[in-house]
Write a protein that holds these residues in place. Sequence first.
Motif, PDB file in Angstrom:
ATOM      1  N   TYR A  44       0.943  -1.157   0.037  1.00 30.51           N
ATOM      2  CA  TYR A  44       0.220   0.042  -0.044  1.00 30.51           C
ATOM      3  C   TYR A  44       1.008   1.116  -0.036  1.00 30.51           C
ATOM      4  CZ  TYR A  44      -3.578   3.294   1.307  1.00 30.51           C
ATOM      5  OH  TYR A  44      -4.261   4.537   1.276  1.00 30.51           O
ATOM      6  N   VAL A  48       1.251   4.377  -2.646  1.00 25.16           N
ATOM      7  CA  VAL A  48       1.097   5.638  -2.331  1.00 25.16           C
ATOM      8  C   VAL A  48       2.434   6.384  -2.917  1.00 25.16           C
ATOM      9  CG1 VAL A  48       1.393   7.373  -0.479  1.00 25.16           C
ATOM     10  CG2 VAL A  48       0.036   5.450  -0.316  1.00 25.16           C
ATOM     11  N   HIS A  51       2.116   6.852  -6.824  1.00 28.59           N
ATOM     12  CA  HIS A  51       0.984   7.525  -7.171  1.00 28.59           C
ATOM     13  C   HIS A  51       1.438   8.998  -7.147  1.00 28.59           C
ATOM     14  CE1 HIS A  51      -2.696  10.000  -6.974  1.00 28.59           C
ATOM     15  NE2 HIS A  51      -3.169   9.117  -7.508  1.00 28.59           N
ATOM     16  N   LEU A  59      -1.491  11.907  -2.337  1.00 24.40           N
ATOM     17  CA  LEU A  59      -2.516  11.123  -2.487  1.00 24.40           C
ATOM     18  C   LEU A  59      -3.818  11.668  -1.694  1.00 24.40           C
ATOM     19  CD1 LEU A  59      -3.594   8.658  -3.836  1.00 24.40           C
ATOM     20  CD2 LEU A  59      -3.140   7.369  -1.801  1.00 24.40           C
ATOM     21  N   PRO A  77      -8.757   6.881  -3.992  1.00 23.12           N
ATOM     22  CA  PRO A  77      -7.768   7.585  -4.561  1.00 23.12           C
ATOM     23  C   PRO A  77      -8.004   8.223  -5.918  1.00 23.12           C
ATOM     24  CG  PRO A  77      -7.127   5.489  -4.953  1.00 23.12           C
ATOM     25  CD  PRO A  77      -8.316   5.517  -4.052  1.00 23.12           C
ATOM     26  N   LEU A  99      -3.215   0.134  -3.828  1.00 23.85           N
ATOM     27  CA  LEU A  99      -3.895   1.280  -2.916  1.00 23.85           C
ATOM     28  C   LEU A  99      -5.450   0.490  -2.552  1.00 23.85           C
ATOM     29  CD1 LEU A  99      -3.102   4.442  -4.739  1.00 23.85           C
ATOM     30  CD2 LEU A  99      -2.047   3.624  -2.686  1.00 23.85           C
ATOM     31  N   ARG A 106      -5.316  -6.462  -2.437  1.00 26.15           N
ATOM     32  CA  ARG A 106      -3.793  -5.961  -2.937  1.00 26.15           C
ATOM     33  C   ARG A 106      -3.154  -7.077  -3.513  1.00 26.15           C
ATOM     34  NH1 ARG A 106      -3.005  -3.230   2.353  1.00 26.15           N
ATOM     35  NH2 ARG A 106      -4.709  -1.769   2.308  1.00 26.15           N
TER      36      ARG A 106
END
Length: 160
Positions: A44, A48, A51, A59, A77, A99, A106
Amino acid sequence: VAKLSGPSFGPSMLTSEGQMLGTPGSMAPEQILGRNVDARTDIYALGVTLHEALTGMTLFGGQNAVVLMKQIMEDEPERVSKTRSDCPAALEAVILKCLAKSPANRYVTAAHLARDLEGVLAGGGLAGGRGRGRKAHGAGSAVALALEPVARRPYSPMLC
């Protein structure tokens, strides 16, 4: 930092039950809730980072820690393609999977994530034919260009 394993670092560990360690904006929902963490929690956090590297923005931008944690728990997101129209659909699919609010949605391991990222970087999309949409043509160069400013930042470890 999902979980430390192995021998302790002297008389005390860096973390103990119920403590939070890490950057609040990169915390996974299960960390905020004090639930068990594993490799998917780190996945995760990598999502982030990917992204933010691609969009140049955080984010979730809560005004304080409480608002930020609420956003992490409840808000979806923003899609990378909203900011970067050149973002291949396959890369966006990888990031969104990283995410996912639930760890069960995930990547199970970093090896699975790496396999899909390699496919995106090679321009072939995701393993197993997922992530259909815009072709991943030139994805490697788009990712490299997006990450270049991040790679130039001076190294500043959080733990010294």
